[in-house]
Design a protein around this motif. Structure first.
Motif, short mmCIF file in Angstrom:
data_model
loop_
_atom_site.label_atom_id
_atom_site.label_comp_id
_atom_site.label_asym_id
_atom_site.label_seq_id
_atom_site.Cartn_x
_atom_site.Cartn_y
_atom_site.Cartn_z
N LEU A 19 20.08 -19.04 -41.73
CA LEU A 19 20.58 -18.08 -40.74
C LEU A 19 20.44 -18.61 -39.31
N ASP A 20 20.06 -19.87 -39.15
CA ASP A 20 19.76 -20.43 -37.85
C ASP A 20 20.86 -20.20 -36.82
N SER A 21 22.11 -20.50 -37.14
CA SER A 21 23.18 -20.39 -36.13
C SER A 21 23.37 -18.94 -35.69
N LEU A 22 23.25 -18.01 -36.60
CA LEU A 22 23.36 -16.60 -36.24
C LEU A 22 22.20 -16.20 -35.34
N LEU A 23 20.99 -16.59 -35.71
CA LEU A 23 19.81 -16.19 -34.96
C LEU A 23 19.76 -16.81 -33.56
N ARG A 24 20.53 -17.85 -33.34
CA ARG A 24 20.59 -18.47 -32.01
C ARG A 24 21.62 -17.78 -31.11
N ARG A 25 22.59 -17.09 -31.69
CA ARG A 25 23.66 -16.53 -30.86
C ARG A 25 23.65 -15.02 -30.74
N ILE A 26 22.83 -14.34 -31.51
CA ILE A 26 22.77 -12.88 -31.42
C ILE A 26 21.34 -12.46 -31.11
N ARG A 27 21.19 -11.64 -30.11
CA ARG A 27 19.88 -11.08 -29.73
C ARG A 27 19.55 -9.99 -30.75
N VAL A 28 18.44 -10.15 -31.47
CA VAL A 28 18.09 -9.25 -32.57
C VAL A 28 16.75 -8.56 -32.30
N ALA A 29 16.80 -7.24 -32.27
CA ALA A 29 15.58 -6.42 -32.18
C ALA A 29 15.39 -5.78 -33.54
N ARG A 30 14.26 -6.06 -34.17
CA ARG A 30 13.98 -5.56 -35.52
C ARG A 30 12.87 -4.51 -35.44
N VAL A 31 13.15 -3.31 -35.91
CA VAL A 31 12.13 -2.27 -35.99
C VAL A 31 11.55 -2.39 -37.39
#
Length: 125
Positions: free
Chosen positions: A73-85
């Motif tokens: 998932l590296d490419s996705l995790l580099r381009r989308i700001r993700v806040a996980r509750v």
């Protein structure tokens, strides 16, 4: 026994965020499908912020498989700001945060939706 995994995805125009609620027992393929849907919606709405509520999700993934999934998932995790509750009783969530910190992913764990949304909207890492 936990319920079958479900994830609902929607785009909130007002906050310009993708909002995801994940519940039930998640297998690795369920998690990939959830993130692939986030990627598709990110492209569709030109939105690069996602709020994922995973407080009611359990996953069936060992640490080694979790590491491999994050690599995929590296490419996705580099381009989308993700806040996980997150559910704070899941020890793997701290591992995910540690990896994100080491790799400089714009990903953070939170215990409340309000604080997660504040971070997403702040634009700061």
């Amino acid at each position: 026994m936990a319920d079958k995994f479900t994830a609902t995805h929607c785009y909130d125009r007002q906050s310009d965020t993708l909002q995801v609620t994940a519940c039930g027992l998640a297998e690795p393929e369920d998690i990939f499908a959830m993130y692939n849907k986030i990627m598709a919606l990110s492209d569709r709405y030109d939105c690069h912020r996602a709020l994922i509520d995973m407080r009611h999700m359990q996953k069936q993934v060992d640490d080694e498989r979790l590491m491999a999934m994050i690599d995929q998932l590296d490419s996705l995790l580099r381009r989308i700001r993700v806040a996980r509750v997150i559910n704070t009783h899941d020890p793997q969530q701290q591992l995910v945060q540690s990896i994100a910190d080491t790799r400089n992913y714009p990903l953070r764990n939170f215990t409340s939706e309000a604080s997660a949304l504040t971070w997403l909207m702040s634009g700061l890492d």
